[in-house]
Design a protein around this motif. Structure first.
Motif, short mmCIF file in Angstrom:
data_model
loop_
_atom_site.label_atom_id
_atom_site.label_comp_id
_atom_site.label_asym_id
_atom_site.label_seq_id
_atom_site.Cartn_x
_atom_site.Cartn_y
_atom_site.Cartn_z
N THR A 261 3.50 -1.75 3.76
CA THR A 261 3.10 -0.36 3.65
C THR A 261 4.35 0.48 3.41
O THR A 261 5.46 0.11 3.83
CB THR A 261 2.38 0.13 4.91
N MET B 118 -1.40 0.15 10.49
CA MET B 118 -1.25 0.41 9.06
C MET B 118 -2.46 1.14 8.50
O MET B 118 -2.34 2.02 7.64
CB MET B 118 -1.03 -0.91 8.32
N HIS C 153 -1.39 6.55 7.23
CA HIS C 153 -1.34 7.63 6.23
C HIS C 153 -1.69 8.99 6.81
O HIS C 153 -1.41 10.01 6.19
CB HIS C 153 -2.30 7.31 5.08
N GLY D 32 0.82 -1.20 0.00
CA GLY D 32 0.00 0.00 0.00
C GLY D 32 0.85 1.25 0.00
O GLY D 32 1.95 1.28 0.56
N HIS D 33 0.34 2.30 -0.64
CA HIS D 33 1.03 3.60 -0.69
C HIS D 33 0.07 4.66 -0.19
O HIS D 33 -0.97 4.92 -0.80
CB HIS D 33 1.47 3.90 -2.12
N ASP E 245 -3.22 2.20 1.57
CA ASP E 245 -3.06 1.14 2.57
C ASP E 245 -4.39 0.43 2.85
O ASP E 245 -4.41 -0.80 3.06
CB ASP E 245 -2.52 1.71 3.88
#
Length: 333
Positions: A247, A263, A267, A111-112, A116
């Motif tokens: 992640t 996680m 972000h 995930g970016h 995520d």
């Protein structure tokens, strides 16, 4: 949502599927895949659960299958929650198709940023209904926080050069949100200071582009939102991910329930070191990097960070299943 076998041992080449966040919504991106059962199922589940939670925005099924749907900037201004839901649904739906088509099979999901949540869904740690509920919760927390105008700025500077610029210009409220590649650093913070950083970067001959984002993700500005979100996540059930899930905020696979919950919220405040995560994956034997989003954003970063690696971005423009299969085969043969 589980797909694929566990990662092979030894020196066998391995493939990772990358789930983008910002930039993953484009109107009509799934129009050629709307009849694929797995895609239709994802869109239906997201829309049904959002409606059950009181959502009143346009259905993601329409946003992602109608080329005349609002563009990213317009949708974000008009309905930030719908923008978030469409971003999430686009990645999950596209990923389900790529996981079925990929040869060799996918052995990890990465995930970016806000991607995520999609990665956690694709890996089976969260259900779409859980992710939709979390997106509704996050939307309420962001609205209630009454945050100042803030966002993200992508530059072609190294992280060291970006930090030097922030110090020289006295832009104390800005932070490095992402070290994506040797020459791509993303800044986050209040809109006025981002604008000043952009002007200074361009005067020095660098590129600086404002990203379509509802706020300054990966920034301490969201610390209180993050704390409240994490409190809600403590009781959220999570399943063991399969395949492994990574992640961009850390360089190790996320395996424990506590880690998976962290996680889901990372972000909001945690800076990303995507280039470091890619290097860790390479050391672990991952050689092929599939991009599940449009516009080939993450595959471009992978090539910059890992010269010589194999990449594919089959969803970079709308296409049907056979076209996606051909693109995968051409890129990965």
């Amino acid at each position: 949502m589980n797909h694929g076998p566990p990662a092979p041992a030894g020196g066998t080449p391995r493939t990772v599927l990358m789930c983008p966040g910002q930039g993953a919504y484009l109107p009509g991106a799934l129009r050629h895949l709307s009849g694929v059962p797995s895609v239709a199922r994802v869109l239906r589940r997201v829309d049904a659960h959002s409606t059950a939670l009181g959502g009143t925005g346009p259905p993601v099924g329409r946003l992602l299958t109608d080329p005349a749907a609002p563009d990213p900037d317009r949708l974000l201004r008009a309905d930030p929650l719908s923008f978030d839901l469409a971003t999430y649904a686009a990645v999950v739906a596209s990923a389900t198709v790529l996981l079925d088509l990929a040869r060799p099979p996918v052995h990890a999901v990465l995930g970016h940023s806000v991607g995520d949540l999609a990665a956690l869904t694709v890996a089976g740690a969260l259900t779409p209904e859980q992710a939709v509920r979390l997106l509704h919760l996050r939307d309420r927390l962001l609205r209630d926080a009454a945050l100042p105008a803030a966002g993200l700025l992508a530059t072609d500077m190294t992280a060291d050069r970006a930090a030097e610029l922030l110090r020289a210009e006295g832009l104390t409220k800005l932070r490095i949100a992402a070290r994506n590649a040797p020459a791509q650093t993303v800044l986050a913070g209040p809109a006025d200071q981002l604008a000043a950083a952009g002007r200074s970067a361009r005067e020095l001959g660098h590129r600086a582009t404002e990203l379509t984002s509802r706020t300054a993700y990966h920034h301490p500005l969201l610390a209180e939102v993050h704390r409240t979100f994490r409190r809600h996540l403590r009781t959220e059930p999570v399943a063991r991910p399969e395949p492994a899930v990574y992640t961009a905020t850390t360089h190790r696979a996320v395996r424990t329930p506590a880690g998976l919950r962290a996680m889901a919220a990372a972000h909001l405040t945690a800076p990303m070191a995507f280039d470091r995560t890619l290097r860790a994956l390479s050391r672990a034997g991952f050689t092929t990097y599939l991009d599940s989003g449009p516009r080939a954003l993450l595959s471009t970063l992978a090539r910059a960070g890992l010269p010589g690696c194999a990449t594919a971005a089959p969803s970079r423009t709308p296409a049907g299943v056979e076209r996606l299969r051909d693109r995968l085969a051409a890129a990965l043969e």
